[in-house]
Design a protein around this motif. Structure first.
Motif, mmCIF file in Angstrom:
data_model
loop_
_atom_site.group_PDB
_atom_site.id
_atom_site.type_symbol
_atom_site.label_atom_id
_atom_site.label_comp_id
_atom_site.label_asym_id
_atom_site.label_seq_id
_atom_site.Cartn_x
_atom_site.Cartn_y
_atom_site.Cartn_z
ATOM 1 N N LEU A 1 -3.652 3.737 12.084
ATOM 2 C CA LEU A 1 -3.628 5.144 11.711
ATOM 3 C C LEU A 1 -3.854 5.987 12.957
ATOM 4 N N VAL B 1 5.976 7.337 9.905
ATOM 5 C CA VAL B 1 5.414 6.001 9.754
ATOM 6 C C VAL B 1 6.462 5.013 10.225
ATOM 7 N N VAL C 1 -6.958 -2.489 9.039
ATOM 8 C CA VAL C 1 -6.573 -1.144 9.485
ATOM 9 C C VAL C 1 -7.325 -0.776 10.757
ATOM 10 N N ALA D 1 1.120 4.718 11.537
ATOM 11 C CA ALA D 1 1.202 6.004 10.836
ATOM 12 C C ALA D 1 0.709 7.091 11.770
ATOM 13 N N LEU E 1 -3.784 10.450 5.162
ATOM 14 C CA LEU E 1 -4.060 10.618 6.588
ATOM 15 C C LEU E 1 -3.840 12.069 6.989
ATOM 16 N N MET F 1 0.838 -1.192 0.000
ATOM 17 C CA MET F 1 0.000 0.000 0.000
ATOM 18 C C MET F 1 0.881 1.254 0.000
ATOM 19 N N ARG F 2 0.486 2.228 -0.763
ATOM 20 C CA ARG F 2 1.174 3.517 -0.710
ATOM 21 C C ARG F 2 0.333 4.474 0.128
ATOM 22 N N LEU F 3 0.955 5.033 1.151
ATOM 23 C CA LEU F 3 0.277 5.840 2.164
ATOM 24 C C LEU F 3 0.851 7.254 2.169
ATOM 25 N N LEU G 1 -2.043 -2.299 10.179
ATOM 26 C CA LEU G 1 -1.718 -0.874 10.077
ATOM 27 C C LEU G 1 -2.607 -0.124 11.066
ATOM 28 N N ALA H 1 -0.548 7.500 -4.040
ATOM 29 C CA ALA H 1 -1.064 7.093 -2.731
ATOM 30 C C ALA H 1 -2.490 6.558 -2.840
ATOM 31 N N GLN H 2 -2.779 5.553 -2.044
ATOM 32 C CA GLN H 2 -4.127 4.976 -1.956
ATOM 33 C C GLN H 2 -4.901 5.520 -0.754
ATOM 34 N N LEU H 3 -4.185 6.098 0.205
ATOM 35 C CA LEU H 3 -4.796 6.569 1.443
ATOM 36 C C LEU H 3 -4.064 7.818 1.908
#
Length: 266
Positions: A167, A215, A141, A196, A38, A1-3, A165, A34-36
């Protein structure tokens, strides 16, 4: 995943301006793959605004949530953000974090359980439960908020429920450098999860923030770390060495729960 983590000073008290700024950061996050994305604790309206907090509170499906959901759908990216959530029975608002997926659906809405200091305890109603991890992009998550992550029981509870993960939107001031430098990496190692941790930057109504968003990986390495100013951090999370690190740090498999009963006593 790219965060992606968006460390920002924001526009305290100005929800519309924060939403406008979010759109630009969403575009930047998507451009990076990025997929997400924060955002920090109480990002939507501001943190150090005690006189305005009740007025800034919105329902979990209120106008701001609907706008954020529309941005998520339009750009195909999930967004996790901190906000003051209106109490359903007219009480003090909750200090909440909501995760909206790339289809604009609310996956989780967590209410901070461990309020920090007299101001938070005066302004907010504490959440009464940890929320089970949710599925996102093939990952499990979990959500916590700021002070919550400093209690090892919270992260351990999420890890035992399958979180990979965690957050953590936060609002951390400069005297607490030990949190992103020591505590967050320790939580990642001892629970074999990614953590993260996304903070505010700058000064809000006289309250200075540390920045230092990061992170942490299950081996304790901080994959990305921000300085004190505005920043968009982007990093890739991979399970490639998960089995290896669980052998090196076998805390979960070597637990002896029968010995720990006193931890939950009054």
């Amino acid at each position: 995943m790219r965060l992606a983590l968006w460390q920002t000073q924001g526009f305290p008290g100005d929800v519309a301006a924060n939403l406008q700024a979010l759109e630009a950061q969403v575009r930047a996050a998507v451009a990076s793959g990025a997929q997400l994305l924060l955002c920090p604790e109480l990002w939507l309206g501001g943190y150090n605004l005690p006189a305005q907090m009740a007025a800034l509170a919105e329902a979990a499906d209120g106008p701001a949530a609907q706008r954020i959901a529309a941005l998520a759908r339009e750009h195909g990216v999930a967004i996790c953000y901190g906000y003051a959530e209106r109490h359903e029975q007219g009480g003090k608002p909750y200090n909440s974090a909501q995760l909206i997926d790339a289809q604009g659906r609310s996956l989780a809405n967590y209410r901070k359980t461990h309020l920090f200091g007299p101001m938070e305890r005066e302004l907010f109603t504490a959440g009464d439960s940890l929320q089970a991890p949710v599925e996102f992009a093939g990952w499990r998550v979990g959500l916590l908020i700021c002070f919550d992550v400093e209690f090892p029981e919270n992260v351990r509870t999420l890890a035992l429920a399958g979180a990979e993960l965690v957050l953590v939107p936060t609002a951390l001031t400069p005297e607490y450098t030990a949190v992103p430098e020591l505590i967050v990496p320790a939580r990642a190692v001892e629970n074999q999860v990614f953590v993260a941790y996304c903070n505010h930057s700058g000064v809000e109504e006289g309250l200075a923030f540390l920045g230092g968003s990061c992170v942490a990986a299950p081996n304790g390495q901080r994959l990305v770390v921000a300085a004190g100013g505005e920043a968009l951090l982007v990093t890739d999370l991979s399970r490639a060495n998960s089995a290896q690190w669980r052998e090196v740090f076998p805390y979960l498999q070597d637990r002896r729960p029968a010995l720990y009963g006193a931890l939950t006593g009054d």
